[in-house]
Motif scaffolding. Structure first.
Motif, PDB file in Angstrom:
ATOM      1  N   ALA A 185      15.192 -52.649  -2.263  1.00 11.48           N
ATOM      2  CA  ALA A 185      15.574 -51.499  -3.100  1.00 11.48           C
ATOM      3  C   ALA A 185      16.874 -50.880  -2.594  1.00 11.48           C
ATOM      4  N   LEU A 186      17.054 -50.822  -1.282  1.00 11.56           N
ATOM      5  CA  LEU A 186      18.295 -50.272  -0.713  1.00 11.56           C
ATOM      6  C   LEU A 186      19.477 -51.178  -1.026  1.00 11.56           C
ATOM      7  N   ILE A 187      19.254 -52.484  -0.958  1.00  6.16           N
ATOM      8  CA  ILE A 187      20.313 -53.441  -1.292  1.00  6.16           C
ATOM      9  C   ILE A 187      20.710 -53.301  -2.758  1.00  6.16           C
ATOM     10  N   ASP A 188      19.708 -53.183  -3.629  1.00  3.14           N
ATOM     11  CA  ASP A 188      19.978 -53.019  -5.060  1.00  3.14           C
ATOM     12  C   ASP A 188      20.739 -51.715  -5.323  1.00  3.14           C
ATOM     13  N   ALA A 189      20.397 -50.665  -4.581  1.00  7.23           N
ATOM     14  CA  ALA A 189      21.087 -49.383  -4.737  1.00  7.23           C
ATOM     15  C   ALA A 189      22.547 -49.515  -4.321  1.00  7.23           C
ATOM     16  N   GLY A 190      22.798 -50.303  -3.277  1.00  7.49           N
ATOM     17  CA  GLY A 190      24.171 -50.539  -2.852  1.00  7.49           C
ATOM     18  C   GLY A 190      24.968 -51.279  -3.903  1.00  7.49           C
ATOM     19  N   LYS A 191      24.336 -52.272  -4.546  1.00  4.65           N
ATOM     20  CA  LYS A 191      25.002 -53.009  -5.623  1.00  4.65           C
ATOM     21  C   LYS A 191      25.306 -52.086  -6.797  1.00  4.65           C
TER      22      LYS A 191
END
Length: 224
Positions: free
Chosen positions: A141-147
């Motif tokens: 979820a954090l990676i997706d938020a960064g994207k």
């Protein structure tokens, strides 16, 4: 072991000073193989000597919250070394282009932090291949938020460019209309002066139709 950290504010100055030249988006690393990390000092404060000893880690996440996947070096003198070779554990994640390095000073406190946090500096995001691990739902979820944040920045930049272009066009059209208006006023003044010389009252109706960007503008000046 994963270590999570929530950052309430990442100030722009904290994204510089240690300029990582490798790895980069064009210079990726391979999981399970030695990864050469190279950095230099840029022109922004603080200097590398001020940062002093720093830990170097492999991280993922967004500007708001990040997760450390692996400690690549617990302590390195960034002003004297300039290079580090570390082997990425392939089990810490999957193949993707969302990895980045984070340097954290062991002693220098970020002057821009209202919480007294230690100074951090980040590399650009880069790709790791030959990775064998997976992310749990929280980390993903954090990676997706960064994207999503990267996409928002690109979209904002595009909108800003279009708005600037439209503003320039409007200014150009306004200048054209202003120039035409000035010409009509000059003509009207000349007609009025001619009427006064002959001792008669002259009514001059001057009309000019301008087509500007598909709109027709009619200017009428009556001179008595």
């Amino acid at each position: 072991m994963l270590a999570a950290l929530s950052l309430l504010a990442l100030v722009p100055s904290a994204l510089a000073t240690i300029y990582v030249t490798q790895p980069t988006p064009s210079l990726p690393c391979v999981g399970g193989s030695p990864c050469t990390i190279i950095w230099a000092e840029d022109t922004n404060a603080p200097t590398l000597s001020t940062i002093g000893l720093a830990s170097v880690g492999l991280w993922v996440g967004s500007q708001i919250s990040q997760v450390e996947l692996q400690v690549l070096s617990p302590s390195v003198e960034v002003a004297k070394t300039g290079q580090l070779i570390a082997t990425i554990d392939p089990s810490v994640g999957s193949n993707m282009d969302q990895y980045f390095l984070r340097f954290t000073s062991l002693s220098y406190v970020d002057p821009n932090s209202q919480y007294g946090a230690l100074y951090n500096s980040f590399s650009s995001k880069f790709t790791l291949s030959s990775m064998t691990g997976t992310f749990n739902s929280t980390t993903q979820a954090l990676i997706d938020a960064g994207k999503a944040g990267e996409t928002a920045v690109v979209a904002t930049t595009a909108v800003t460019s279009v708005t600037a272009a439209k503003t320039s066009a409007i200014v150009a059209k306004s200048s054209t209309v202003a120039a035409a208006s000035g010409t009509l006023r000059a003509a009207a003044a000349s007609a009025s002066a001619t009427g006064s010389t002959s001792g008669s009252s002259t009514a001059a109706s001057l009309s000019s139709a301008l087509i500007v960007g598909g709109a027709v503008l009619s200017l009428v000046v009556l001179v008595l």
